[in-house]
Design a protein around this motif. Structure first.
Motif, PDB file in Angstrom:
ATOM      1  N   ARG A 107     -27.783 -19.403  52.495  1.00 24.40           N
ATOM      2  CA  ARG A 107     -28.536 -18.813  53.605  1.00 24.40           C
ATOM      3  C   ARG A 107     -27.763 -18.898  54.917  1.00 24.40           C
ATOM      4  O   ARG A 107     -27.627 -17.891  55.620  1.00 24.40           O
ATOM      5  N   SER A 108     -27.231 -20.074  55.263  1.00 22.38           N
ATOM      6  CA  SER A 108     -26.529 -20.213  56.550  1.00 22.38           C
ATOM      7  C   SER A 108     -25.214 -19.436  56.560  1.00 22.38           C
ATOM      8  O   SER A 108     -24.791 -18.968  57.612  1.00 22.38           O
ATOM      9  N   ILE A 109     -24.589 -19.277  55.405  1.00 16.44           N
ATOM     10  CA  ILE A 109     -23.379 -18.449  55.327  1.00 16.44           C
ATOM     11  C   ILE A 109     -23.768 -17.003  55.606  1.00 16.44           C
ATOM     12  O   ILE A 109     -23.115 -16.309  56.385  1.00 16.44           O
ATOM     13  N   ASN A 110     -24.844 -16.551  54.984  1.00 19.28           N
ATOM     14  CA  ASN A 110     -25.302 -15.184  55.174  1.00 19.28           C
ATOM     15  C   ASN A 110     -25.699 -14.922  56.623  1.00 19.28           C
ATOM     16  O   ASN A 110     -25.454 -13.833  57.152  1.00 19.28           O
ATOM     17  N   GLN A 111     -26.284 -15.907  57.272  1.00 19.08           N
ATOM     18  CA  GLN A 111     -26.709 -15.769  58.663  1.00 19.08           C
ATOM     19  C   GLN A 111     -25.606 -16.103  59.654  1.00 19.08           C
ATOM     20  O   GLN A 111     -25.804 -16.021  60.865  1.00 19.08           O
TER      21      GLN A 111
END
Length: 152
Positions: A95-99
């Protein structure tokens, strides 16, 4: 033997056909379940293997990286995807990579973390950049994460 007996032997009843079709469907369903179970078992084994240290020395890793980079450069590339991992190897499933959130690297575990730390120790100071990116959005949600090494 009469014509009626011949017909009975030649043509099954509708109930017999229904039973045969149901048995065939049940076998197809059982085979699909066996295949899914085998696939999940294989995936779990892969994730288990990727969750542990690779055992590759920095010297061997540098040799491998040099070969990959030289091959990419000779083909005119300025970046190369060096790995692809299931998002389950990240504490937040990517999730944090995507965001593109600050601190995304804190979500790394296993081999993806080992690769990041290797880059930090040996490649960052030489001008190489590393990028972790969601590369699969199956079912509309983040899936696999690709790791890219860039030098331009």
């Amino acid at each position: 033997m009469t014509a009626t007996d011949d017909l009975a032997n030649l043509l099954p009843t509708a109930d017999q056909l229904k039973q045969k079709a149901a048995a065939a469907q049940a076998e197809k369903a059982a085979e699909a379940l066996r295949a899914r179970t085998a696939e999940q078992t294989e995936k779990n084994a892969l994730i288990e293997r990727l969750s542990k240290p690779s055992g590759v020395s920095d010297e061997d890793a540098l040799k491998r990286v040099a070969i990959v980079i030289q091959r990419a450069v000779s083909n005119g590339f300025t970046e190369v995807q060096v790995a692809r991992f299931p998002n389950t190897l990240f504490t937040d499933r990517g999730r944090s990579i995507n965001q593109q959130e600050a601190g995304w690297q804190e979500t790394l575990t296993g081999l993806p973390k080992e690769m990041y730390e290797f880059w930090k120790r040996h490649l960052e100071a030489r001008g190489y950049r590393i990028r972790y990116q969601i590369i699969d959005f199956s079912s509309g949600v983040p899936g696999d994460v690709g790791i890219f090494l860039e030098w331009s």
